[in-house]
Design an enzyme around this catalytic site. Structure first.
Site, mmCIF file in Angstrom:
data_model
loop_
_atom_site.group_PDB
_atom_site.id
_atom_site.type_symbol
_atom_site.label_atom_id
_atom_site.label_comp_id
_atom_site.label_asym_id
_atom_site.label_seq_id
_atom_site.Cartn_x
_atom_site.Cartn_y
_atom_site.Cartn_z
ATOM 1 N N ARG A 1 4.376 1.234 15.925
ATOM 2 C CA ARG A 1 4.346 0.595 14.608
ATOM 3 C C ARG A 1 2.894 0.499 14.206
ATOM 4 O O ARG A 1 2.134 -0.310 14.742
ATOM 5 C CB ARG A 1 4.944 -0.814 14.675
ATOM 6 C CG ARG A 1 6.409 -0.853 15.048
ATOM 7 C CD ARG A 1 7.279 -0.173 14.033
ATOM 8 N NE ARG A 1 7.381 -0.925 12.806
ATOM 9 C CZ ARG A 1 8.481 -1.567 12.402
ATOM 10 N NH1 ARG A 1 9.566 -1.553 13.131
ATOM 11 N NH2 ARG A 1 8.504 -2.217 11.256
ATOM 12 N N GLU B 1 -14.017 -5.940 14.902
ATOM 13 C CA GLU B 1 -14.284 -5.884 13.457
ATOM 14 C C GLU B 1 -15.426 -4.926 13.163
ATOM 15 O O GLU B 1 -16.443 -4.921 13.878
ATOM 16 C CB GLU B 1 -14.635 -7.282 12.939
ATOM 17 C CG GLU B 1 -13.396 -8.149 12.811
ATOM 18 C CD GLU B 1 -13.723 -9.623 12.790
ATOM 19 O OE1 GLU B 1 -14.739 -10.025 13.386
ATOM 20 O OE2 GLU B 1 -12.963 -10.368 12.181
ATOM 21 N N ASP C 1 2.607 9.004 -0.202
ATOM 22 C CA ASP C 1 3.048 8.090 0.857
ATOM 23 C C ASP C 1 4.072 8.855 1.694
ATOM 24 O O ASP C 1 5.233 8.992 1.295
ATOM 25 C CB ASP C 1 3.663 6.840 0.227
ATOM 26 C CG ASP C 1 4.215 5.874 1.270
ATOM 27 O OD1 ASP C 1 4.366 6.281 2.442
ATOM 28 O OD2 ASP C 1 4.519 4.724 0.911
ATOM 29 N N THR D 1 3.165 5.222 7.665
ATOM 30 C CA THR D 1 3.413 4.499 8.903
ATOM 31 C C THR D 1 3.437 5.562 9.999
ATOM 32 O O THR D 1 3.454 6.758 9.706
ATOM 33 C CB THR D 1 4.767 3.767 8.883
ATOM 34 O OG1 THR D 1 5.772 4.696 8.492
ATOM 35 C CG2 THR D 1 4.742 2.587 7.929
ATOM 36 N N TYR E 1 -11.559 -7.890 20.168
ATOM 37 C CA TYR E 1 -11.875 -7.920 18.735
ATOM 38 C C TYR E 1 -12.840 -6.788 18.418
ATOM 39 O O TYR E 1 -13.815 -6.594 19.142
ATOM 40 C CB TYR E 1 -12.526 -9.256 18.351
ATOM 41 C CG TYR E 1 -11.597 -10.105 17.528
ATOM 42 C CD1 TYR E 1 -11.097 -9.637 16.321
ATOM 43 C CD2 TYR E 1 -11.188 -11.367 17.973
ATOM 44 C CE1 TYR E 1 -10.219 -10.394 15.573
ATOM 45 C CE2 TYR E 1 -10.312 -12.131 17.231
ATOM 46 C CZ TYR E 1 -9.829 -11.638 16.024
ATOM 47 O OH TYR E 1 -8.967 -12.379 15.292
ATOM 48 N N LYS F 1 8.013 6.543 12.366
ATOM 49 C CA LYS F 1 9.284 7.142 11.914
ATOM 50 C C LYS F 1 9.360 8.557 12.516
ATOM 51 O O LYS F 1 9.439 8.671 13.732
ATOM 52 C CB LYS F 1 9.340 7.111 10.384
ATOM 53 C CG LYS F 1 9.288 5.659 9.850
ATOM 54 C CD LYS F 1 9.412 5.577 8.351
ATOM 55 C CE LYS F 1 9.484 4.145 7.869
ATOM 56 N NZ LYS F 1 8.220 3.622 7.330
HETATM 57 N N1 DSN Z 1 11.668 -0.178 5.607
HETATM 58 C C1 DSN Z 1 11.283 1.208 5.649
HETATM 59 C C2 DSN Z 1 12.457 2.094 5.455
HETATM 60 O O1 DSN Z 1 13.483 1.792 6.018
HETATM 61 O O2 DSN Z 1 12.390 3.117 4.782
HETATM 62 C C3 DSN Z 1 10.187 1.527 4.731
HETATM 63 O O3 DSN Z 1 9.218 0.575 4.810
#
Ligand code: DSN
Length: 428
Positions: free
Chosen positions: A246, A58, A207, A237, A56, A240
């Site tokens: 993740r 925090e 984003d 995120t 933990y 990708k």
């Molecule tokens: N679910 C993702 C996508 O496929 O673009 C975005 O959060």
């Protein structure tokens, strides 16, 4: 499958070792064209299951609530430094505790806005994201929203409508505008868009969940700048095109960082997931070149290969008779399926043949989100497995033949299986 049948099945077959092995084989033996998925290095994956998970932490580095935090402090500080270095984000700070993309956006809303403030974004139908104030989003309980539009600049080619955006900046008086999308194959001219918003005194959230790897590699315009062409907030995120775990990162201009950090803790989160942060540090080191992805290719070369593969996929789909929406400049291409074809059935048919995709709304779509007109395809995951332009040519031909019913499922399945087995697989 109904819910009760699904739950009964799970009761019978939940042997996690077997189920995990089954999922490993599914991933290995199929061709993954989901634009938001990728295959991180085995080191990234392994760090997600390490003792970092047991701690933990925090608070912030140097200001934790629990003892035993010396190592997590080092880890988190180093990860933040790496993140700033990868994006050349001078004038920004960052927080790597956020768990993923939607909570990153929520954090920006709660950091920058007061209840009732208006957010301007692109709608989900035209390529935006659920967390960009979709009508079903819980954020609408607190904040108002309006959408700017896309314009068809050439047949089947859509871009942000700058005139509409400018009118809405003046008339709707938003507090925040969001750029950066889930289903938008073209590049986004961040400096121009951000400057326009700043000229009207409006904050900008970029984003970049989908395109952050391309930005890190210098192959896409960046939203980071230490002047009025730089976004006030950048969220992402990390799994990708960045090819990490993740997880998520929030960047903000230095003056907004205190508010971002306080919104995360104690504002809305408990302990950060240190295993995600460790895995993110590994991925960022692979981008910088301090560590290697198993194929030894530089991240820049990998990202160039993503673009070349996606272009090949798109060109061959078009040559095979499929309609393309907004010619790709990124890792993603959008297919407009023939009007008499049901996209859900095509997604399922492709899956039966071993090709994994997702159906998607298209700009000005007249169909429903459950059975929209489009198919979204991405090249990042298979490029990680070593697929080259010849492989993507083959994949395009297979997809075209499956969609247009020119090949039997058996024949297509055999070709997919052969190709999938020829690609690299780095996991046990
Ligand atoms: N679910 C993702 C996508 O496929 O673009 C975005 O959060």
């Amino acid at each position: 499958m109904t819910k009760s049948i699904l739950f009964n099945t799970v009761k019978i077959m939940l042997n996690l070792t077997e189920l995990t092995a089954q999922e490993n084989l599914r991933q290995k033996n199929t061709l993954n064209l989901i634009a938001s998925e990728n295959y991180p290095s085995p080191q990234v994956l392994e760090l997600m299951g390490t003792v970092w998970m047991n701690k933990y932490a925090e608070g912030q580095p140097g200001k934790r609530y629990y003892a035993g935090s010396g190592n997590v402090d080092l880890l988190e500080i180093k990860t933040m430094e790496l993140a700033l270095e990868v994006f050349n984000a001078s004038g920004y700070g960052c927080n790597v505790q956020i768990l993923s993309g939607s909570p990153a956006n929520a954090t920006v809303f709660h950091s920058a806005l007061e209840p009732g403030d208006l957010v301007l974004s692109l709608s989900l139908d035209e390529g935006g994201h659920l967390s960009h104030m979709h009508s079903t989003s819980v954020f609408n309980k607190y904040f108002d929203f309006a959408h700017y539009k896309l314009v068809e600049v050439e047949p089947n080619s859509f871009e942000i409508d700058l005139e509409d955006l400018q009118n809405k900046l003046i008339q709707s008086k938003p507090k925040l505008v969001i750029f950066g999308f889930s289903s938008y194959p073209k590049q986004i001219d961040f400096p121009v868009l951000i400057k326009l918003c700043h000229d009207h005194g409006v904050l900008v959230l970029a984003d970049v969940a989908h395109i952050n790897g391309l930005i890190a590699a210098g192959l896409h315009p960046t939203p980071f700048a230490d002047n009025d062409t730089g976004a006030d907030f950048v969220t992402m995120t990390t799994h990708k095109t960045l090819r990490g775990p993740r997880s998520g990162i929030i960047f903000a201009k230095d003056r907004h960082m205190k508010s971002v950090n306080r919104t995360i803790f104690p504002g809305s989160f408990g302990g950060p997931h240190m295993q995600q942060i460790a895995a993110l540090a590994q991925a960022l080191q692979e981008i910088i070149g301090n560590q290697e992805y198993p194929d030894g290719r530089s991240f820049e070369q990998y990202s160039k290969d993503i673009l070349a593969n996606c272009k090949m996929l798109e060109n061959e789909l078009r040559a095979g008779g499929l309609e393309i929406i907004s010619p790709t400049q990124t890792h993603m291409c959008l297919v407009k399926l023939p009007a008499d074809i049901d996209s859900l059935e095509i997604q399922q048919k492709l899956e039966k043949c071993g090709i994994i995709t997702n159906r998607n709304m298209l700009p000005k779509d007249t169909k429903t989100p459950w059975r929209p007109s489009g198919l979204r395809l991405g090249s990042a995951a298979l490029t990680s497995r070593g697929a080259d332009t010849n492989d993507f040519k083959t994949i395009a031909h297979l997809i075209t033949d499956i969609v247009l019913s020119k090949i039997s499922e058996k024949e297509a399945g055999a070709a997919v299986s052969k190709l999938a087995q020829s690609l690299k697989w780095y996991y046990r």
